[in-house]
Enzyme design. Structure first.
Site, mmCIF file in Angstrom:
data_model
loop_
_atom_site.group_PDB
_atom_site.id
_atom_site.type_symbol
_atom_site.label_atom_id
_atom_site.label_comp_id
_atom_site.label_asym_id
_atom_site.label_seq_id
_atom_site.Cartn_x
_atom_site.Cartn_y
_atom_site.Cartn_z
ATOM 1 N N ASP A 44 0.837 -1.200 0.000
ATOM 2 C CA ASP A 44 0.000 0.000 0.000
ATOM 3 C C ASP A 44 0.870 1.247 0.000
ATOM 4 O O ASP A 44 1.546 1.545 0.989
ATOM 5 C CB ASP A 44 -0.901 -0.006 1.250
ATOM 6 C CG ASP A 44 -1.847 1.185 1.283
ATOM 7 O OD1 ASP A 44 -2.997 1.030 0.828
ATOM 8 O OD2 ASP A 44 -1.436 2.271 1.741
ATOM 9 N N TYR A 49 3.338 9.536 -0.552
ATOM 10 C CA TYR A 49 4.433 8.918 0.222
ATOM 11 C C TYR A 49 5.789 9.106 -0.482
ATOM 12 O O TYR A 49 6.828 8.773 0.090
ATOM 13 C CB TYR A 49 4.179 7.425 0.448
ATOM 14 C CG TYR A 49 2.858 7.081 1.131
ATOM 15 C CD1 TYR A 49 2.065 8.062 1.730
ATOM 16 C CD2 TYR A 49 2.395 5.768 1.175
ATOM 17 C CE1 TYR A 49 0.860 7.744 2.325
ATOM 18 C CE2 TYR A 49 1.188 5.446 1.784
ATOM 19 C CZ TYR A 49 0.422 6.446 2.349
ATOM 20 O OH TYR A 49 -0.778 6.129 2.949
ATOM 21 N N LYS A 74 -2.672 5.806 -4.400
ATOM 22 C CA LYS A 74 -3.765 6.747 -4.118
ATOM 23 C C LYS A 74 -3.595 8.076 -4.853
ATOM 24 O O LYS A 74 -2.458 8.542 -5.026
ATOM 25 C CB LYS A 74 -3.844 7.021 -2.601
ATOM 26 C CG LYS A 74 -3.805 5.771 -1.754
ATOM 27 C CD LYS A 74 -3.908 6.032 -0.257
ATOM 28 C CE LYS A 74 -3.613 4.756 0.515
ATOM 29 N NZ LYS A 74 -2.189 4.555 0.829
ATOM 30 N N HIS A 107 -7.507 9.602 -1.951
ATOM 31 C CA HIS A 107 -6.836 9.605 -0.643
ATOM 32 C C HIS A 107 -7.688 10.263 0.463
ATOM 33 O O HIS A 107 -7.748 9.768 1.591
ATOM 34 C CB HIS A 107 -5.481 10.311 -0.767
ATOM 35 C CG HIS A 107 -4.450 9.827 0.188
ATOM 36 N ND1 HIS A 107 -3.111 9.700 -0.136
ATOM 37 C CD2 HIS A 107 -4.543 9.429 1.475
ATOM 38 C CE1 HIS A 107 -2.442 9.255 0.913
ATOM 39 N NE2 HIS A 107 -3.285 9.087 1.906
HETATM 40 N N1 LIG Z 1 -5.301 6.474 3.692
HETATM 41 C C1 LIG Z 1 -4.691 7.232 4.578
HETATM 42 O O1 LIG Z 1 -5.004 8.424 4.750
HETATM 43 C C2 LIG Z 1 -3.588 6.654 5.390
HETATM 44 C C3 LIG Z 1 -3.083 7.345 6.497
HETATM 45 C C4 LIG Z 1 -2.052 6.765 7.240
HETATM 46 C C5 LIG Z 1 -1.561 5.525 6.876
HETATM 47 N N2 LIG Z 1 -2.040 4.866 5.773
HETATM 48 C C6 LIG Z 1 -1.518 3.538 5.348
HETATM 49 O O2 LIG Z 1 -1.561 2.677 6.479
HETATM 50 C C7 LIG Z 1 -0.250 2.133 6.702
HETATM 51 C C8 LIG Z 1 -0.048 1.818 8.170
HETATM 52 O O3 LIG Z 1 -0.343 2.918 8.979
HETATM 53 P P1 LIG Z 1 0.748 3.730 9.828
HETATM 54 O O4 LIG Z 1 2.060 3.659 9.141
HETATM 55 O O5 LIG Z 1 0.167 5.055 10.067
HETATM 56 O O6 LIG Z 1 0.756 3.018 11.241
HETATM 57 P P2 LIG Z 1 0.849 1.523 11.864
HETATM 58 O O7 LIG Z 1 0.997 0.509 10.789
HETATM 59 O O8 LIG Z 1 -0.279 1.415 12.807
HETATM 60 O O9 LIG Z 1 2.161 1.588 12.748
HETATM 61 C C9 LIG Z 1 3.432 1.727 12.195
HETATM 62 C C10 LIG Z 1 4.419 1.971 13.346
HETATM 63 O O10 LIG Z 1 4.408 0.855 14.225
HETATM 64 C C11 LIG Z 1 5.715 0.263 14.283
HETATM 65 N N3 LIG Z 1 5.532 -1.197 14.223
HETATM 66 C C12 LIG Z 1 5.019 -1.928 13.206
HETATM 67 N N4 LIG Z 1 4.968 -3.225 13.531
HETATM 68 C C13 LIG Z 1 5.449 -3.329 14.785
HETATM 69 C C14 LIG Z 1 5.643 -4.414 15.684
HETATM 70 N N5 LIG Z 1 5.331 -5.667 15.321
HETATM 71 N N6 LIG Z 1 6.166 -4.152 16.907
HETATM 72 C C15 LIG Z 1 6.485 -2.888 17.270
HETATM 73 N N7 LIG Z 1 6.322 -1.818 16.471
HETATM 74 C C16 LIG Z 1 5.796 -2.027 15.240
HETATM 75 C C17 LIG Z 1 6.477 0.800 13.092
HETATM 76 O O11 LIG Z 1 7.843 0.947 13.385
HETATM 77 P P3 LIG Z 1 9.023 0.263 12.489
HETATM 78 O O12 LIG Z 1 8.823 0.695 11.073
HETATM 79 O O13 LIG Z 1 10.265 0.792 13.082
HETATM 80 O O14 LIG Z 1 8.846 -1.221 12.680
HETATM 81 C C18 LIG Z 1 5.821 2.162 12.877
HETATM 82 O O15 LIG Z 1 6.425 3.128 13.722
HETATM 83 C C19 LIG Z 1 0.674 3.215 6.148
HETATM 84 O O16 LIG Z 1 1.969 2.759 5.910
HETATM 85 C C20 LIG Z 1 -0.067 3.597 4.891
HETATM 86 O O17 LIG Z 1 0.164 2.621 3.884
HETATM 87 C C21 LIG Z 1 -3.063 5.411 5.042
#
Ligand SMILES: NC(=O)c1ccc[n+]([C@@H]2O[C@H](COP(=O)([O-])OP(=O)(O)OC[C@H]3O[C@@H](n4cnc5c(N)ncnc54)[C@H](OP(=O)(O)O)[C@@H]3O)[C@@H](O)[C@H]2O)c1
Length: 278
Positions: A44, A49, A74, A107
């Site tokens: 994704d 990004y 997106k 988005h």
């Molecule tokens: N549509 C939208 O508006 C929107 C907005 C935000 C995000 N997104 C999408 O959603 C995806 C995920 O959301 P997000 O990046 O906001 O947050 P998330 O996936 O909830 O959390 C990511 C964070 O958690 C850490 N992490 C991941 N797995 C872990 C584990 N097993 N143990 C400990 N820490 C862990 C990562 O650190 P490390 O990398 O250091 O492991 C990173 O700091 C994004 O990458 C993007 O593709 C979409």
């Protein structure tokens, strides 16, 4: 154990993919290699990004056949509008080095700009040409969806929204379900932090001999949501995928549901408009 879900257009989508927001060009190859090794086939990204090119390059070098991959990207807010959408889509396609996108999302609705309908209509035209296999939206609340569904010729397959134990959007998920639209949870782990120290989650994790992130991801999947956790770390990428050998029971799902505080960690989609996020 279910790993894919059938979208309302008959296409199969993996229920777990790698979110690559904030994965840098330098980190991308290792992250993608670790993900492919662990079993991920869905990725994704987004124009916003600024890593579509490095993701495309890493996927190509993985040697996994294109038809086995599921790539989501997106349309950025500032590119909304009929002609701009087509231009932005072609730019994303070129950066990714692909000749079609599996899932293309708006988005944010950007309601004050009132361009999401015509943007979606441009996406419908690209869908008719076969350049996009499935259409979707992100950050749409019920009223944005109602407005879109009143005119859409092709139904969106997913709505990608903020969803984690502290911000539980059950009503919106129920509305989406009634429209045959699946929810993808963004920030499914709430970006870590305090949530991982939650006692309820820790005690459920102990019970299943799993980690707290694995329990949260399984809670999403057992509640019918697609998840796209982000990690740049190969061990955590593998850990997040290692959730297909167990299921949560109903009581544990409900215990996690009760952690809800209705607290968004990010902006309300009604106040995000073109030019607002940089
Ligand atoms: N549509 C939208 O508006 C929107 C907005 C935000 C995000 N997104 C999408 O959603 C995806 C995920 O959301 P997000 O990046 O906001 O947050 P998330 O996936 O909830 O959390 C990511 C964070 O958690 C850490 N992490 C991941 N797995 C872990 C584990 N097993 N143990 C400990 N820490 C862990 C990562 O650190 P490390 O990398 O250091 O492991 C990173 O700091 C994004 O990458 C993007 O593709 C979409």
């Amino acid at each position: 154990m279910t790993k894919t879900v059938t979208l309302n257009n008959g296409i199969e989508m993996p229920m777990l993919g790698l979110g690559v927001y904030k994965i840098t060009d330098e980190e991308m190859q290792d992250a993608v290699d670790a993900a492919i090794k662990a079993g991920y086939r869905a990725f994704d990204t987004a124009h916003f990004y600024f890593n579509e090119a490095s993701l495309g390059k890493a996927l190509k070098s993985s040697g996994v056949p294109r038809e086995s991959l599921f790539v989501t990207t997106k349309l950025w807010n500032d590119d909304q509008g009929y002609e701009n959408t087509k231009k932005a889509f072609n730019d994303s396609l070129e950066k990714l080095g692909l000749d079609y996108i599996d899932l293309y999302l708006i988005h944010w609705p950007c309601p004050d700009n009132d361009l999401f309908i015509e943007s979606y209509q441009a996406m419908e035209a690209l869908y008719a040409e076969g350049k996009i296999k499935s259409l979707g939206v992100a950050n749409f609340k019920q009223h944005h969806l109602e407005k879109l569904l009143a005119v859409a010729k092709v139904k969106p397959v997913v709505n990608q929204i903020e969803y984690h134990p502290i911000f539980n959007q059950k009503d919106l998920q129920a509305y989406c379900k009634a429209q045959d639209i699946l929810v993808t949870a963004w920030s499914p782990l709430m970006r870590g932090g305090d949530l991982f120290n939650n006692e309820v989650l820790q005690s459920i994790a102990e019970q299943y001999n799993k980690t707290v992130p694995q329990i949260i991801l399984r809670w999403h999947i057992d509640s019918g949501r697609i998840v796209i956790p982000k990690s740049r770390n190969p061990e955590r990428i593998a850990e997040n995928y290692d959730i297909f050998d167990f299921e949560l029971n109903e009581a544990d799902i409900q215990a996690i549901d009760t952690l809800n505080k209705n607290e968004r960690q990010f902006k309300d989609p009604d106040v995000v408009n073109m030019g607002d996020l940089k």
